[in-house]
Design a protein around this motif. Sequence first.
Motif, PDB file in Angstrom:
ATOM      1  N   UNK A 261      -1.404 -32.761 -14.450  1.00  0.00           N
ATOM      2  CA  UNK A 261      -1.224 -31.408 -13.933  1.00  0.00           C
ATOM      3  C   UNK A 261       0.240 -31.051 -14.091  1.00  0.00           C
ATOM      4  N   UNK A 262       0.510 -29.965 -14.823  1.00  0.00           N
ATOM      5  CA  UNK A 262       1.888 -29.577 -15.112  1.00  0.00           C
ATOM      6  C   UNK A 262       2.148 -28.192 -14.544  1.00  0.00           C
ATOM      7  N   UNK A 263       3.143 -28.113 -13.683  1.00  0.00           N
ATOM      8  CA  UNK A 263       3.516 -26.845 -13.038  1.00  0.00           C
ATOM      9  C   UNK A 263       4.900 -26.418 -13.502  1.00  0.00           C
ATOM     10  N   UNK A 264       5.061 -25.113 -13.662  1.00  0.00           N
ATOM     11  CA  UNK A 264       6.383 -24.536 -13.908  1.00  0.00           C
ATOM     12  C   UNK A 264       6.664 -23.542 -12.784  1.00  0.00           C
ATOM     13  N   UNK A 265       7.781 -23.797 -12.102  1.00  0.00           N
ATOM     14  CA  UNK A 265       8.128 -22.979 -10.937  1.00  0.00           C
ATOM     15  C   UNK A 265       9.183 -21.927 -11.322  1.00  0.00           C
TER      16      UNK A 265
END
Length: 265
Positions: A261-265
Amino acid sequence: VKTKLFEWNANINWARNRSEVIKVVDGNPNVQLLKSSNVSIMLEEGMPYGVIRGRAWKRDDQGNFIINEKTGLRETENNVRLGDIYPDFTMGINNSLSYKGFNLSFLIDIRQGGSLYSGTVSSLRSLGLSAETAVGREDQYIESGVIMNADGTSRPNDVPVKNMQDYWSHMAKTSNTEGCVFDASYVKLRELTFSYSLPRKWFKDFFIKSLDLGFEGRNLWLIKSHVPHIDPEANFFGTAEIGEGVEFNSIPATRSFGFNLKLTL
Protein backbone atom coordinates in the motif's frame (compact mmCIF):
# COMPACT_ATOMS: atom_id res chain seq x y z
CA VAL A 1 5.03 1.38 -27.29
CA LYS A 2 2.92 4.29 -26.14
CA THR A 3 -0.60 5.50 -26.86
CA LYS A 4 -2.92 7.88 -25.02
CA LEU A 5 -4.07 5.21 -22.54
CA PHE A 6 -1.55 2.39 -22.91
CA GLU A 7 2.20 2.12 -22.47
CA TRP A 8 4.52 -0.88 -22.82
CA ASN A 9 8.25 -0.83 -22.01
CA ALA A 10 10.57 -3.81 -22.46
CA ASN A 11 14.21 -4.23 -21.44
CA ILE A 12 16.47 -7.12 -22.38
CA ASN A 13 19.73 -7.97 -20.60
CA TRP A 14 21.99 -10.58 -22.18
CA ALA A 15 25.27 -11.92 -20.83
CA ARG A 16 27.78 -14.41 -22.14
CA ASN A 17 30.96 -15.56 -20.45
CA ARG A 18 33.63 -17.60 -22.22
CA SER A 19 36.47 -19.22 -20.32
CA GLU A 20 39.43 -21.40 -21.22
CA VAL A 21 41.96 -22.93 -18.89
CA ILE A 22 45.31 -21.98 -20.44
CA LYS A 23 47.64 -23.67 -17.99
CA VAL A 24 47.19 -25.43 -14.66
CA VAL A 25 50.51 -26.60 -13.20
CA ASP A 26 53.63 -28.04 -14.76
CA GLY A 27 53.38 -31.77 -15.29
CA ASN A 28 49.69 -31.93 -14.37
CA PRO A 29 47.27 -30.53 -16.98
CA ASN A 30 44.19 -31.63 -14.99
CA VAL A 31 43.31 -30.57 -11.44
CA GLN A 32 40.30 -31.79 -9.48
CA LEU A 33 38.41 -28.90 -7.90
CA LEU A 34 35.70 -31.00 -6.30
CA LYS A 35 34.74 -34.65 -5.96
CA SER A 36 31.51 -35.98 -4.50
CA SER A 37 30.33 -39.56 -4.97
CA ASN A 38 31.41 -40.35 -8.54
CA VAL A 39 31.18 -36.83 -9.99
CA SER A 40 34.19 -34.55 -10.30
CA ILE A 41 34.55 -30.88 -11.23
CA MET A 42 37.83 -30.41 -13.05
CA LEU A 43 40.27 -27.81 -14.32
CA GLU A 44 41.58 -29.10 -17.64
CA GLU A 45 43.97 -27.29 -19.95
CA GLY A 46 42.31 -26.18 -23.18
CA MET A 47 38.80 -26.68 -21.78
CA PRO A 48 36.26 -24.31 -20.19
CA TYR A 49 36.49 -23.73 -16.45
CA GLY A 50 34.59 -26.40 -14.52
CA VAL A 51 34.40 -29.62 -16.54
CA ILE A 52 32.11 -32.34 -15.13
CA ARG A 53 33.60 -35.83 -15.26
CA GLY A 54 32.33 -39.19 -14.10
CA ARG A 55 31.12 -42.61 -15.17
CA ALA A 56 29.17 -42.62 -18.44
CA TRP A 57 27.19 -45.01 -20.59
CA LYS A 58 29.34 -46.90 -23.05
CA ARG A 59 28.37 -46.30 -26.70
CA ASP A 60 29.35 -47.72 -30.08
CA ASP A 61 30.58 -45.63 -33.02
CA GLN A 62 26.98 -44.79 -33.98
CA GLY A 63 26.14 -43.55 -30.49
CA ASN A 64 24.02 -46.58 -29.51
CA PHE A 65 24.12 -47.70 -25.87
CA ILE A 66 26.08 -50.92 -25.41
CA ILE A 67 24.01 -53.38 -23.40
CA ASN A 68 25.30 -56.15 -21.16
CA GLU A 69 24.05 -59.41 -22.65
CA LYS A 70 23.56 -61.00 -19.22
CA THR A 71 21.68 -58.24 -17.41
CA GLY A 72 20.10 -56.21 -20.22
CA LEU A 73 21.50 -53.06 -18.58
CA ARG A 74 23.75 -50.40 -20.06
CA GLU A 75 27.50 -50.91 -19.76
CA THR A 76 29.62 -48.07 -18.40
CA GLU A 77 33.06 -46.51 -18.70
CA ASN A 78 34.81 -44.23 -16.25
CA ASN A 79 36.30 -40.73 -16.35
CA VAL A 80 34.24 -39.33 -19.21
CA ARG A 81 33.57 -35.64 -19.78
CA LEU A 82 29.84 -35.07 -19.17
CA GLY A 83 29.55 -31.31 -19.60
CA ASP A 84 30.54 -27.95 -18.17
CA ILE A 85 29.04 -26.18 -15.19
CA TYR A 86 28.54 -22.71 -16.68
CA PRO A 87 25.88 -21.62 -19.19
CA ASP A 88 26.38 -20.54 -22.79
CA PHE A 89 24.46 -17.37 -21.96
CA THR A 90 21.91 -15.86 -19.58
CA MET A 91 19.13 -13.44 -20.40
CA GLY A 92 16.58 -11.34 -18.56
CA ILE A 93 13.48 -9.88 -20.21
CA ASN A 94 11.62 -7.28 -18.20
CA ASN A 95 8.21 -6.02 -19.35
CA SER A 96 6.20 -3.13 -17.89
CA LEU A 97 2.65 -2.40 -19.04
CA SER A 98 0.28 0.29 -17.88
CA TYR A 99 -3.34 1.06 -18.76
CA LYS A 100 -5.71 3.50 -17.06
CA GLY A 101 -4.02 3.28 -13.68
CA PHE A 102 -3.31 -0.44 -13.86
CA ASN A 103 0.37 -1.40 -13.89
CA LEU A 104 1.81 -4.84 -14.61
CA SER A 105 5.48 -5.75 -14.74
CA PHE A 106 7.16 -9.15 -14.95
CA LEU A 107 10.68 -10.48 -15.34
CA ILE A 108 11.54 -13.60 -17.35
CA ASP A 109 14.93 -15.18 -16.55
CA ILE A 110 16.57 -17.47 -19.11
CA ARG A 111 19.61 -19.68 -18.78
CA GLN A 112 20.88 -21.58 -21.82
CA GLY A 113 23.42 -24.35 -21.50
CA GLY A 114 25.57 -25.78 -18.75
CA SER A 115 25.12 -29.08 -16.93
CA LEU A 116 24.04 -30.16 -13.46
CA TYR A 117 24.48 -33.41 -11.55
CA SER A 118 21.48 -34.02 -9.28
CA GLY A 119 21.93 -36.23 -6.24
CA THR A 120 18.26 -35.67 -5.39
CA VAL A 121 17.14 -37.27 -8.66
CA SER A 122 19.60 -40.11 -8.01
CA SER A 123 18.04 -40.80 -4.61
CA LEU A 124 14.44 -40.56 -5.81
CA ARG A 125 14.93 -42.83 -8.80
CA SER A 126 17.19 -45.44 -7.25
CA LEU A 127 14.76 -45.82 -4.34
CA GLY A 128 11.72 -45.99 -6.64
CA LEU A 129 10.15 -42.84 -5.18
CA SER A 130 9.73 -40.77 -8.35
CA ALA A 131 6.70 -41.12 -10.61
CA GLU A 132 8.64 -42.31 -13.65
CA THR A 133 9.90 -45.38 -11.80
CA ALA A 134 6.33 -46.70 -11.56
CA VAL A 135 6.07 -47.08 -15.33
CA GLY A 136 6.52 -50.62 -16.66
CA ARG A 137 6.81 -52.41 -13.33
CA GLU A 138 4.41 -55.10 -14.48
CA ASP A 139 5.80 -55.38 -18.01
CA GLN A 140 8.91 -56.76 -19.63
CA TYR A 141 11.34 -54.00 -20.55
CA ILE A 142 14.09 -54.18 -23.17
CA GLU A 143 16.49 -51.25 -23.24
CA SER A 144 17.21 -49.62 -26.60
CA GLY A 145 20.79 -50.36 -27.61
CA VAL A 146 23.10 -52.99 -29.01
CA ILE A 147 24.88 -56.09 -27.75
CA MET A 148 28.44 -56.55 -28.93
CA ASN A 149 29.19 -59.95 -30.40
CA ALA A 150 32.47 -61.82 -29.91
CA ASP A 151 33.54 -61.11 -33.51
CA GLY A 152 33.23 -57.34 -33.06
CA THR A 153 29.87 -56.99 -34.76
CA SER A 154 26.74 -55.95 -32.91
CA ARG A 155 23.07 -56.83 -32.83
CA PRO A 156 20.02 -55.01 -31.49
CA ASN A 157 19.48 -55.68 -27.82
CA ASP A 158 16.99 -58.47 -27.16
CA VAL A 159 17.72 -59.11 -23.47
CA PRO A 160 15.05 -57.84 -21.04
CA VAL A 161 16.05 -56.38 -17.71
CA LYS A 162 15.28 -58.61 -14.74
CA ASN A 163 12.90 -56.03 -13.24
CA MET A 164 12.40 -52.27 -13.15
CA GLN A 165 13.93 -52.04 -9.69
CA ASP A 166 17.21 -53.30 -11.10
CA TYR A 167 16.86 -50.94 -14.06
CA TRP A 168 16.35 -47.77 -12.02
CA SER A 169 18.93 -48.79 -9.43
CA HIS A 170 21.45 -49.09 -12.24
CA MET A 171 20.36 -45.95 -14.11
CA ALA A 172 20.35 -43.64 -11.11
CA LYS A 173 22.88 -44.96 -8.62
CA THR A 174 25.54 -42.43 -7.69
CA SER A 175 28.35 -44.48 -9.24
CA ASN A 176 26.75 -44.10 -12.70
CA THR A 177 27.15 -40.35 -13.00
CA GLU A 178 25.64 -39.76 -16.46
CA GLY A 179 22.26 -41.10 -15.39
CA CYS A 180 21.71 -37.98 -13.29
CA VAL A 181 23.50 -35.30 -15.31
CA PHE A 182 21.06 -32.92 -16.97
CA ASP A 183 20.98 -29.85 -19.18
CA ALA A 184 20.73 -27.00 -16.67
CA SER A 185 18.93 -24.62 -19.05
CA TYR A 186 15.71 -23.07 -17.78
CA VAL A 187 13.12 -20.36 -18.32
CA LYS A 188 11.55 -18.80 -15.21
CA LEU A 189 8.98 -16.21 -14.34
CA ARG A 190 11.25 -14.65 -11.77
CA GLU A 191 9.14 -11.74 -10.61
CA LEU A 192 5.71 -10.23 -11.16
CA THR A 193 4.11 -7.07 -9.78
CA PHE A 194 0.60 -5.75 -10.31
CA SER A 195 -0.74 -2.49 -8.96
CA TYR A 196 -3.59 -0.06 -9.34
CA SER A 197 -3.40 3.68 -8.82
CA LEU A 198 -6.71 5.06 -7.64
CA PRO A 199 -7.79 8.14 -9.60
CA ARG A 200 -6.30 11.28 -8.07
CA LYS A 201 -9.59 13.12 -8.38
CA TRP A 202 -10.96 10.92 -5.60
CA PHE A 203 -8.55 12.66 -3.21
CA LYS A 204 -9.01 16.18 -4.45
CA ASP A 205 -10.37 17.42 -1.12
CA PHE A 206 -8.56 14.92 1.08
CA PHE A 207 -5.19 15.00 2.83
CA ILE A 208 -4.03 12.00 0.75
CA LYS A 209 -2.87 12.97 -2.72
CA SER A 210 -2.64 9.42 -4.19
CA LEU A 211 -3.12 5.80 -3.20
CA ASP A 212 -1.64 2.72 -4.92
CA LEU A 213 -2.57 -0.88 -4.11
CA GLY A 214 -0.22 -3.62 -5.27
CA PHE A 215 0.64 -7.31 -5.33
CA GLU A 216 4.06 -8.84 -5.95
CA GLY A 217 5.45 -12.33 -6.22
CA ARG A 218 8.87 -13.90 -6.78
CA ASN A 219 9.92 -17.31 -8.15
CA LEU A 220 6.38 -17.91 -9.32
CA TRP A 221 6.73 -20.29 -12.25
CA LEU A 222 9.39 -22.60 -13.64
CA ILE A 223 8.28 -22.34 -17.25
CA LYS A 224 10.80 -24.75 -18.76
CA SER A 225 13.39 -27.07 -17.24
CA HIS A 226 15.28 -30.21 -18.26
CA VAL A 227 15.97 -31.30 -14.67
CA PRO A 228 13.14 -33.36 -13.15
CA HIS A 229 11.79 -32.90 -9.60
CA ILE A 230 14.05 -30.02 -8.51
CA ASP A 231 14.78 -26.37 -9.14
CA PRO A 232 17.57 -26.33 -11.77
CA GLU A 233 19.22 -23.45 -9.88
CA ALA A 234 19.73 -25.64 -6.82
CA ASN A 235 23.30 -26.44 -5.83
CA PHE A 236 24.93 -28.14 -2.89
CA PHE A 237 27.62 -25.58 -2.29
CA GLY A 238 25.60 -22.39 -2.18
CA THR A 239 27.36 -19.43 -3.76
CA ALA A 240 30.70 -21.26 -4.02
CA GLU A 241 32.45 -20.69 -7.33
CA ILE A 242 32.12 -24.34 -8.38
CA GLY A 243 28.77 -24.90 -6.72
CA GLU A 244 26.65 -24.69 -9.86
CA GLY A 245 27.44 -28.13 -11.20
CA VAL A 246 26.44 -30.39 -8.28
CA GLU A 247 23.28 -30.74 -6.20
CA PHE A 248 22.49 -33.13 -3.33
CA ASN A 249 19.08 -32.90 -1.62
CA SER A 250 19.31 -29.12 -1.76
CA ILE A 251 16.69 -26.78 -0.35
CA PRO A 252 14.88 -25.12 -3.27
CA ALA A 253 14.42 -21.41 -3.68
CA THR A 254 11.37 -20.08 -1.87
CA ARG A 255 8.31 -18.65 -3.60
CA SER A 256 7.23 -15.40 -2.02
CA PHE A 257 4.12 -13.20 -2.22
CA GLY A 258 3.45 -9.74 -0.92
CA PHE A 259 0.97 -6.93 -0.89
CA ASN A 260 1.78 -3.26 -0.63
CA LEU A 261 0.00 0.00 0.00
CA LYS A 262 1.61 3.24 -1.16
CA LEU A 263 0.36 6.63 0.01
CA THR A 264 1.39 10.10 -1.10
CA LEU A 265 0.57 12.86 1.35
